[in-house]
Design a protein around this motif. Sequence first.
Motif, PDB file in Angstrom:
ATOM      1  N   VAL A 272       0.737  -1.041  -0.063  1.00 16.79           N
ATOM      2  CA  VAL A 272      -0.054  -0.046   0.197  1.00 16.79           C
ATOM      3  C   VAL A 272       1.068   1.278   0.150  1.00 16.79           C
ATOM      4  N   ILE A 273       0.955   1.951  -1.151  1.00 18.88           N
ATOM      5  CA  ILE A 273       1.866   3.068  -1.378  1.00 18.88           C
ATOM      6  C   ILE A 273       1.069   4.504  -0.802  1.00 18.88           C
ATOM      7  N   LEU A 274       1.807   4.940  -0.052  1.00 20.21           N
ATOM      8  CA  LEU A 274       1.181   6.325   0.589  1.00 20.21           C
ATOM      9  C   LEU A 274       1.747   7.538  -0.560  1.00 20.21           C
ATOM     10  N   PHE A 275       0.829   8.356  -1.214  1.00 20.49           N
ATOM     11  CA  PHE A 275       0.890   9.482  -1.933  1.00 20.49           C
ATOM     12  C   PHE A 275       0.238  10.508  -1.274  1.00 20.49           C
ATOM     13  N   HIS A 276       0.502  11.834  -1.750  1.00 20.69           N
ATOM     14  CA  HIS A 276      -0.476  12.922  -1.435  1.00 20.69           C
ATOM     15  C   HIS A 276      -1.147  13.638  -2.718  1.00 20.69           C
ATOM     16  N   ASP A 277      -2.443  13.959  -2.735  1.00 18.98           N
ATOM     17  CA  ASP A 277      -3.085  14.697  -3.778  1.00 18.98           C
ATOM     18  C   ASP A 277      -3.175  15.837  -3.278  1.00 18.98           C
ATOM     19  N   SER A 278      -2.116  16.781  -3.416  1.00 21.84           N
ATOM     20  CA  SER A 278      -2.299  17.942  -2.599  1.00 21.84           C
ATOM     21  C   SER A 278      -1.672  19.106  -3.547  1.00 21.84           C
ATOM     22  N   SER A 279      -1.990  20.187  -3.308  1.00 21.41           N
ATOM     23  CA  SER A 279      -1.391  21.507  -3.993  1.00 21.41           C
ATOM     24  C   SER A 279       0.130  21.744  -3.956  1.00 21.41           C
ATOM     25  N   SER A 280       0.662  21.255  -2.882  1.00 19.97           N
ATOM     26  CA  SER A 280       2.159  21.376  -2.899  1.00 19.97           C
ATOM     27  C   SER A 280       2.632  20.372  -3.168  1.00 19.97           C
ATOM     28  N   LYS A 281       2.378  19.179  -3.876  1.00 17.12           N
ATOM     29  CA  LYS A 281       2.926  18.108  -4.279  1.00 17.12           C
ATOM     30  C   LYS A 281       2.906  17.662  -5.913  1.00 17.12           C
ATOM     31  N   HIS A 282       3.543  18.581  -6.519  1.00 15.14           N
ATOM     32  CA  HIS A 282       3.631  18.448  -7.877  1.00 15.14           C
ATOM     33  C   HIS A 282       4.402  17.254  -8.264  1.00 15.14           C
ATOM     34  N   SER A 283       5.605  17.148  -7.673  1.00 17.71           N
ATOM     35  CA  SER A 283       6.730  16.095  -7.765  1.00 17.71           C
ATOM     36  C   SER A 283       6.028  14.900  -7.881  1.00 17.71           C
ATOM     37  N   THR A 284       4.978  14.463  -6.941  1.00 16.94           N
ATOM     38  CA  THR A 284       4.379  13.291  -7.040  1.00 16.94           C
ATOM     39  C   THR A 284       3.549  12.924  -8.642  1.00 16.94           C
ATOM     40  N   VAL A 285       2.741  13.924  -8.830  1.00 23.32           N
ATOM     41  CA  VAL A 285       2.125  13.759 -10.013  1.00 23.32           C
ATOM     42  C   VAL A 285       3.174  13.508 -11.460  1.00 23.32           C
ATOM     43  N   LEU A 286       4.246  14.262 -11.248  1.00 26.86           N
ATOM     44  CA  LEU A 286       5.415  14.175 -12.154  1.00 26.86           C
ATOM     45  C   LEU A 286       5.936  12.566 -12.271  1.00 26.86           C
ATOM     46  N   ALA A 287       6.216  11.852 -10.810  1.00 20.85           N
ATOM     47  CA  ALA A 287       6.718  10.678 -10.724  1.00 20.85           C
ATOM     48  C   ALA A 287       5.992   9.620 -10.991  1.00 20.85           C
ATOM     49  N   LEU A 288       4.702   9.995 -11.092  1.00 21.26           N
ATOM     50  CA  LEU A 288       3.356   8.876 -11.214  1.00 21.26           C
ATOM     51  C   LEU A 288       3.713   7.648 -12.345  1.00 21.26           C
ATOM     52  N   PRO A 289       3.880   8.634 -13.751  1.00 18.25           N
ATOM     53  CA  PRO A 289       3.891   7.753 -14.939  1.00 18.25           C
ATOM     54  C   PRO A 289       5.092   6.514 -14.615  1.00 18.25           C
ATOM     55  N   GLU A 290       6.181   7.093 -14.306  1.00 24.34           N
ATOM     56  CA  GLU A 290       7.214   6.216 -14.368  1.00 24.34           C
ATOM     57  C   GLU A 290       7.209   4.884 -13.166  1.00 24.34           C
ATOM     58  N   ILE A 291       6.365   5.466 -12.057  1.00 27.17           N
ATOM     59  CA  ILE A 291       6.150   4.411 -11.131  1.00 27.17           C
ATOM     60  C   ILE A 291       5.073   3.280 -11.672  1.00 27.17           C
ATOM     61  N   ILE A 292       4.188   3.844 -12.370  1.00 24.76           N
ATOM     62  CA  ILE A 292       3.172   2.944 -12.721  1.00 24.76           C
ATOM     63  C   ILE A 292       3.841   1.931 -13.861  1.00 24.76           C
ATOM     64  N   GLU A 293       4.606   2.679 -14.667  1.00 26.89           N
ATOM     65  CA  GLU A 293       5.196   1.842 -15.797  1.00 26.89           C
ATOM     66  C   GLU A 293       6.052   0.849 -15.246  1.00 26.89           C
TER      67      GLU A 293
END
Length: 317
Positions: A272-293
């Motif tokens: 169970v991976i913890l991420f944040h959907d938050s206005s100060s966490k754009h790096s998370t969004v950028l990291a997401l494609p590589e993580i899923i791939e």
Amino acid sequence: MADRVSVTDPKRRKRINRLKKIILGTVAFLIITPCVISLVVTAILFREKNINKALRAENKALSEKATLFQSKLEELSLTPSTDKEFAGISGDTIDTKISESPVSYIEEPEAKHKVYLTFDDGPSIYTEEILDILDEYGVKATFFVQGKEDENSVKRLKDIAAGGHTIGMHSYSHKYSEIYSSLDDFAQDFALIRSYIYDNCGVQSVFYRFPGGSSNNVSDIDMHVFADYLAGQDVVFFDWNVSSGDAGKQKLSKDAIVRNSLLGIEDRQENVILFHDSSSKHSTVLALPEIIESIQAMDDTVILPITAATKPVQHIK
Ligand code: ZN
């Protein structure tokens, strides 16, 4: 004349023969070695190609099962009766033992490693971007949301539900001092977040993530008190066992988030991976494609939304 004499000289003859052998040996070595190396390399490449092919086929079959699982979930959420019978995945039958639960139960697809992407603190300005990425890769995730009443947030919450993702509760106010001050306050906040979700998208959420996790050091009250309360409401709480690290005060780079998120997945069954959907966490969004791939390329590994069939990861027992 002198040459003939020297060739017939036995010592010289011996030297010449040795030299010939060395030259012949070197030539043979130079010819044979590349042949052997190229044969070995060809054999290795051929084997790898076959392994990759088998792996790709296996991954494809697994992602098809995950898609089927998701569409069954969607079907059930559109017809929220719990005693409906559906053909399960790969012939499994639907377990209807939790017939009083507002959430229908479908067996998860079998896989050696299961990964649950969970996003806390939303909806946010990045919710849509996250949803687009999840859509692009055909995966469903779990959003533990807070009570945000403004028009944009409500629209984003509805989009999460419409996308077939799991919606969990992450308290209404997310204010530690308020929700953890007494059981009454906790229960009040719980009622607010539950109806916020239900009123806006018709989902009776049965999953909860404590702000700060169940092992937080903020609450003066034993967290078991709140956990027991949730159990009494037929709500399961989920912590995490993989942290993307995006919650820290120090902003992590996209690469660090990718690294953290993939850590140990291939050693664990449930992730169970913890991420944040938050206005100060754009790096998370950028990291997401590589993580899923990367996860989708792993052997016998599947990404799933949290459902009633998911084994909970909990920090307190
Ligand atoms: Zn939070």
